[in-house]
Motif scaffolding. Sequence first.
Motif, PDB file in Angstrom:
ATOM      1  N   LEU A   1      48.965  25.673  47.297  1.00  0.00           N
ATOM      2  CA  LEU A   1      48.022  24.883  47.966  1.00  0.00           C
ATOM      3  C   LEU A   1      48.390  24.560  49.350  1.00  0.00           C
ATOM      4  N   SER A   2      47.254  24.907  50.094  1.00  0.00           N
ATOM      5  CA  SER A   2      47.648  24.621  51.674  1.00  0.00           C
ATOM      6  C   SER A   2      46.715  23.527  51.983  1.00  0.00           C
ATOM      7  N   VAL A   3      47.327  22.534  52.893  1.00  0.00           N
ATOM      8  CA  VAL A   3      46.563  21.522  53.270  1.00  0.00           C
ATOM      9  C   VAL A   3      46.341  21.484  54.736  1.00  0.00           C
ATOM     10  N   ALA A   4      45.156  21.462  55.324  1.00  0.00           N
ATOM     11  CA  ALA A   4      44.830  21.700  56.749  1.00  0.00           C
ATOM     12  C   ALA A   4      45.730  20.809  57.759  1.00  0.00           C
TER      13      ALA A   4
ATOM     14  N   ASP B   1      40.995  18.178  53.843  1.00  0.00           N
ATOM     15  CA  ASP B   1      40.646  19.611  53.677  1.00  0.00           C
ATOM     16  C   ASP B   1      41.842  20.459  53.117  1.00  0.00           C
ATOM     17  N   CYS B   2      41.639  21.248  52.109  1.00  0.00           N
ATOM     18  CA  CYS B   2      42.777  21.861  51.716  1.00  0.00           C
ATOM     19  C   CYS B   2      42.150  23.206  51.063  1.00  0.00           C
ATOM     20  N   TRP B   3      42.894  24.263  50.407  1.00  0.00           N
ATOM     21  CA  TRP B   3      42.513  25.449  49.878  1.00  0.00           C
ATOM     22  C   TRP B   3      43.748  25.753  48.885  1.00  0.00           C
TER      23      TRP B   3
ATOM     24  N   GLY C   1      49.059  23.593  56.815  1.00  0.00           N
ATOM     25  CA  GLY C   1      49.087  24.725  55.855  1.00  0.00           C
ATOM     26  C   GLY C   1      50.243  24.407  54.796  1.00  0.00           C
ATOM     27  N   ARG C   2      50.992  23.354  54.757  1.00  0.00           N
ATOM     28  CA  ARG C   2      52.006  23.158  53.712  1.00  0.00           C
ATOM     29  C   ARG C   2      51.160  22.573  52.637  1.00  0.00           C
ATOM     30  N   PRO C   3      51.797  22.650  51.563  1.00  0.00           N
ATOM     31  CA  PRO C   3      53.176  23.259  51.156  1.00  0.00           C
ATOM     32  C   PRO C   3      53.118  24.903  51.076  1.00  0.00           C
ATOM     33  N   GLY C   4      51.786  25.553  50.915  1.00  0.00           N
ATOM     34  CA  GLY C   4      51.695  26.862  51.077  1.00  0.00           C
ATOM     35  C   GLY C   4      52.571  27.484  50.197  1.00  0.00           C
TER      36      GLY C   4
ATOM     37  N   GLU D   1      66.309  15.087  35.538  1.00  0.00           N
ATOM     38  CA  GLU D   1      66.812  16.235  34.849  1.00  0.00           C
ATOM     39  C   GLU D   1      66.149  17.594  35.679  1.00  0.00           C
ATOM     40  N   PRO D   2      66.674  18.525  35.710  1.00  0.00           N
ATOM     41  CA  PRO D   2      66.251  19.907  36.533  1.00  0.00           C
ATOM     42  C   PRO D   2      64.895  20.198  35.915  1.00  0.00           C
ATOM     43  N   GLY D   3      63.821  20.758  36.630  1.00  0.00           N
ATOM     44  CA  GLY D   3      62.546  21.252  36.317  1.00  0.00           C
ATOM     45  C   GLY D   3      61.716  20.655  37.389  1.00  0.00           C
ATOM     46  N   ARG D   4      60.293  20.998  36.903  1.00  0.00           N
ATOM     47  CA  ARG D   4      59.323  20.929  37.928  1.00  0.00           C
ATOM     48  C   ARG D   4      58.532  19.529  37.415  1.00  0.00           C
ATOM     49  N   ASP D   5      58.382  18.653  38.493  1.00  0.00           N
ATOM     50  CA  ASP D   5      57.519  17.434  38.219  1.00  0.00           C
ATOM     51  C   ASP D   5      56.366  17.698  39.207  1.00  0.00           C
ATOM     52  N   TRP D   6      55.289  17.963  38.666  1.00  0.00           N
ATOM     53  CA  TRP D   6      53.966  18.378  39.286  1.00  0.00           C
ATOM     54  C   TRP D   6      53.419  16.862  39.778  1.00  0.00           C
ATOM     55  N   TYR D   7      53.727  15.446  39.186  1.00  0.00           N
ATOM     56  CA  TYR D   7      53.177  14.571  39.565  1.00  0.00           C
ATOM     57  C   TYR D   7      54.130  14.006  40.896  1.00  0.00           C
ATOM     58  N   MET D   8      55.252  14.186  40.799  1.00  0.00           N
ATOM     59  CA  MET D   8      55.862  14.180  42.084  1.00  0.00           C
ATOM     60  C   MET D   8      55.510  14.850  43.306  1.00  0.00           C
ATOM     61  N   ALA D   9      55.220  16.145  42.923  1.00  0.00           N
ATOM     62  CA  ALA D   9      54.927  17.011  44.163  1.00  0.00           C
ATOM     63  C   ALA D   9      53.424  16.644  44.643  1.00  0.00           C
ATOM     64  N   MET D  10      52.532  16.202  43.797  1.00  0.00           N
ATOM     65  CA  MET D  10      51.332  15.708  44.094  1.00  0.00           C
ATOM     66  C   MET D  10      51.412  14.570  45.023  1.00  0.00           C
ATOM     67  N   GLY D  11      52.468  13.557  44.480  1.00  0.00           N
ATOM     68  CA  GLY D  11      52.807  12.443  45.389  1.00  0.00           C
ATOM     69  C   GLY D  11      53.336  12.546  46.703  1.00  0.00           C
ATOM     70  N   LYS D  12      54.086  13.670  46.711  1.00  0.00           N
ATOM     71  CA  LYS D  12      54.588  13.913  48.238  1.00  0.00           C
ATOM     72  C   LYS D  12      53.403  14.250  49.213  1.00  0.00           C
ATOM     73  N   VAL D  13      52.486  15.066  48.712  1.00  0.00           N
ATOM     74  CA  VAL D  13      51.416  15.542  49.563  1.00  0.00           C
ATOM     75  C   VAL D  13      50.882  14.245  49.936  1.00  0.00           C
ATOM     76  N   GLU D  14      50.425  13.478  49.121  1.00  0.00           N
ATOM     77  CA  GLU D  14      49.586  12.272  49.318  1.00  0.00           C
ATOM     78  C   GLU D  14      50.353  11.335  50.248  1.00  0.00           C
TER      79      GLU D  14
END
Length: 213
Positions: free
Chosen positions: A82-85, A133-135, A89-92, A107-120
């Motif tokens: 995902l790139s955010v204008a 705008d994003c792509w 262009g991050r997170p790219g 715990e180690p691993g991926r937390d996509w809700y956390m990632a979405m929250g970082k962008v927001e």
Amino acid sequence: MSDPAARRLSSGKLVIATHNAGKLKEIAGLLEPYGLDCISAGSLGLPEPAETGETFVANALIKARAAAQASGLPALADDSGLSVAALGGRPGVYTADWAERQWFEGEPGRDWYMAMGKVEGLLQAQGPETPRDCWFSCVLAIAWPDGESAVYEGRADGTLTWPPRGTMGFGYDPVFVPQGHHETFAELRPADKHAISHRADAFARLKAEQFGA
């Protein structure tokens, strides 16, 4: 890199260079009409190579070549993000990295809700009028054990929404509203998402080259 038209996939086993069950299911579904038996790198016990490239193309090739060489089979990898204008262009290419938990985040691993929250959070810090705008970008790389390879690129434009909506996608799908739609990728039926996604765009190019479809 070889001319993609010089080599074609044939029916048989194809390693999908992923350990993500959702991604395997989506890619296998797109390739189902072509007689390919898709198996994941994870199911073969193959390690995930370090994605040290600075572009989607570089990282897709790293993964495809590693899987092909380790398995002795043709391999297909995608690198998408995902790139955010408004964020330059991050997170790219670091899209997945933003979901990796740090030592203080559980715990180690991926937390996509956390990632979405970082962008927001970064968007909100810029103010309520910040453009959303994003792509999504997708690069598909095919590699054969002898080192030959081919690359196909796709893109889907849209806007970000908050809070996340829907349960049928993965990654950042719950906050991505594709251009011309009101539902997020995670709210769309899989068949509808496949018709318009960045991965579908890249696959259309792959199919045209590899299968004449």
